[in-house]
Scaffold this motif. Structure first.
Motif, PDB file in Angstrom:
ATOM      1  N   GLN A  36     -48.201 -20.503  15.939  1.00 61.49           N
ATOM      2  CA  GLN A  36     -46.956 -19.812  16.286  1.00 61.49           C
ATOM      3  C   GLN A  36     -45.779 -20.341  15.461  1.00 61.49           C
ATOM      4  O   GLN A  36     -44.968 -19.565  14.949  1.00 61.49           O
ATOM      5  CB  GLN A  36     -46.673 -19.947  17.782  1.00 61.49           C
ATOM      6  N   CYS A  39     -46.174 -19.202  11.808  1.00 69.91           N
ATOM      7  CA  CYS A  39     -45.897 -17.755  11.688  1.00 69.91           C
ATOM      8  C   CYS A  39     -44.405 -17.481  11.799  1.00 69.91           C
ATOM      9  O   CYS A  39     -43.855 -16.690  11.021  1.00 69.91           O
ATOM     10  CB  CYS A  39     -46.656 -16.966  12.758  1.00 69.91           C
ATOM     11  N   PHE A  40     -43.752 -18.121  12.751  1.00 75.94           N
ATOM     12  CA  PHE A  40     -42.314 -17.942  12.941  1.00 75.94           C
ATOM     13  C   PHE A  40     -41.545 -18.356  11.686  1.00 75.94           C
ATOM     14  O   PHE A  40     -40.678 -17.621  11.204  1.00 75.94           O
ATOM     15  CB  PHE A  40     -41.845 -18.748  14.158  1.00 75.94           C
ATOM     16  N   PHE A  42     -42.705 -18.674   8.652  1.00 74.23           N
ATOM     17  CA  PHE A  42     -43.107 -17.810   7.538  1.00 74.23           C
ATOM     18  C   PHE A  42     -42.320 -16.496   7.546  1.00 74.23           C
ATOM     19  O   PHE A  42     -41.684 -16.131   6.560  1.00 74.23           O
ATOM     20  CB  PHE A  42     -44.610 -17.547   7.617  1.00 74.23           C
ATOM     21  N   ILE A  43     -42.343 -15.809   8.678  1.00 72.93           N
ATOM     22  CA  ILE A  43     -41.666 -14.510   8.767  1.00 72.93           C
ATOM     23  C   ILE A  43     -40.148 -14.688   8.649  1.00 72.93           C
ATOM     24  O   ILE A  43     -39.480 -13.998   7.873  1.00 72.93           O
ATOM     25  CB  ILE A  43     -42.063 -13.782  10.068  1.00 72.93           C
ATOM     26  N   GLY A  44     -39.614 -15.639   9.426  1.00 75.09           N
ATOM     27  CA  GLY A  44     -38.173 -15.890   9.362  1.00 75.09           C
ATOM     28  C   GLY A  44     -37.729 -16.387   8.002  1.00 75.09           C
ATOM     29  O   GLY A  44     -36.664 -16.002   7.498  1.00 75.09           O
ATOM     30  N   LEU A  46     -39.243 -15.889   4.983  1.00 70.07           N
ATOM     31  CA  LEU A  46     -39.291 -14.817   3.977  1.00 70.07           C
ATOM     32  C   LEU A  46     -38.112 -13.869   4.137  1.00 70.07           C
ATOM     33  O   LEU A  46     -37.494 -13.452   3.141  1.00 70.07           O
ATOM     34  CB  LEU A  46     -40.603 -14.032   4.084  1.00 70.07           C
ATOM     35  N   PHE A  47     -37.778 -13.524   5.382  1.00 74.70           N
ATOM     36  CA  PHE A  47     -36.635 -12.647   5.615  1.00 74.70           C
ATOM     37  C   PHE A  47     -35.336 -13.306   5.140  1.00 74.70           C
ATOM     38  O   PHE A  47     -34.502 -12.673   4.496  1.00 74.70           O
ATOM     39  CB  PHE A  47     -36.530 -12.264   7.093  1.00 74.70           C
ATOM     40  N   THR A  48     -35.176 -14.599   5.438  1.00 69.94           N
ATOM     41  CA  THR A  48     -33.977 -15.331   5.021  1.00 69.94           C
ATOM     42  C   THR A  48     -33.873 -15.393   3.502  1.00 69.94           C
ATOM     43  O   THR A  48     -32.780 -15.183   2.943  1.00 69.94           O
ATOM     44  CB  THR A  48     -33.977 -16.750   5.623  1.00 69.94           C
ATOM     45  N   TRP A  50     -35.132 -13.320   1.348  1.00 78.00           N
ATOM     46  CA  TRP A  50     -34.810 -11.975   0.862  1.00 78.00           C
ATOM     47  C   TRP A  50     -33.365 -11.602   1.159  1.00 78.00           C
ATOM     48  O   TRP A  50     -32.649 -11.106   0.301  1.00 78.00           O
ATOM     49  CB  TRP A  50     -35.769 -10.951   1.478  1.00 78.00           C
ATOM     50  N   TYR A  70     -43.288 -12.254  -3.919  1.00 77.05           N
ATOM     51  CA  TYR A  70     -43.294 -12.450  -2.460  1.00 77.05           C
ATOM     52  C   TYR A  70     -44.735 -12.491  -1.940  1.00 77.05           C
ATOM     53  O   TYR A  70     -45.050 -13.271  -1.041  1.00 77.05           O
ATOM     54  CB  TYR A  70     -42.493 -11.352  -1.751  1.00 77.05           C
ATOM     55  N   SER A  74     -46.541 -15.621  -0.136  1.00 71.44           N
ATOM     56  CA  SER A  74     -47.258 -15.407   1.128  1.00 71.44           C
ATOM     57  C   SER A  74     -48.682 -15.943   1.053  1.00 71.44           C
ATOM     58  O   SER A  74     -49.142 -16.640   1.966  1.00 71.44           O
ATOM     59  CB  SER A  74     -47.295 -13.912   1.473  1.00 71.44           C
TER      60      SER A  74
END
Length: 174
Positions: A36, A39-40, A42-44, A46-48, A50, A70, A74
């Motif tokens: 968890q 994953c958090f 990773f997703i957060g 990558l968004f940051t 970008w 990207y 990943s």
């Protein structure tokens, strides 16, 4: 170089976040918590990266360029994360092999006699903690006086048995 840089930033960010959480309170289901956290981050992350790409560029830090980079970030991050999860499971609890090695090491230069080794490495030390872990992780459950697999346990058994058959390895149970 950008791919390596951002992959390592994300990975070590997740790792340090894990350390902070582990210092506050050790989670009950550590592998699940690790997944968890990673994953958090990773997703957060990558968004940051970008969303703040122009700010990073103004600081002289180049963010990944385009979808291809990207995807490379990943792939690197996910590969490192799975490798870390596998490694972590080996140190999360004392494996039977580790317990035996430590017993021999603690005996010092004189070594550990076969009788002492067998007396100190009983099922209570080597086997029962593993069974308790299976029950705790809902892979098996105790029904009366018998252990049985849950659907999750059957799936894991099927995966491992299939892999062992593929490698032509035979089970050494019983």
């Amino acid at each position: 170089m950008r791919v390596l840089f951002w992959s390592l930033i994300l990975f070590f960010g997740a790792f340090f976040f894990q350390l902070i959480i582990w210092k506050i309170r050790l989670p009950d289901r550590q592998s699940k918590a690790l997944l968890q956290i990673f994953c958090f981050i990773f997703i957060g992350g990558l968004f940051t990266i970008w969303a703040a790409r122009l700010e990073f560029q103004s600081l002289g830090i180049l963010p990944p360029q385009g979808l291809s980079e990207y995807l490379h970030v990943s792939l690197f991050f996910i590969s490192f994360t799975f490798s870390y999860l596998i490694t972590y499971s080996a140190v999360e609890v004392d494996s039977p092999s580790l317990i035996m090695i430590l017993a021999i090491q603690n005996a010092g230069k004189n070594g550990l006699t076969k009788e002492e080794f067998e007396r100190s490495n009983t099922d209570n030390i080597l086997t029962l903690p593993r069974i308790n872990d299976l029950v705790h992780d809902k892979i098996a459950y105790l029904h009366g006086d018998k252990y049985q697999l849950t659907s999750k346990g059957f799936l894991l058994a099927r995966i491992f048995n299939s892999y062992r058959k593929l490698l032509n390895l035979t089970a050494q149970v019983g």
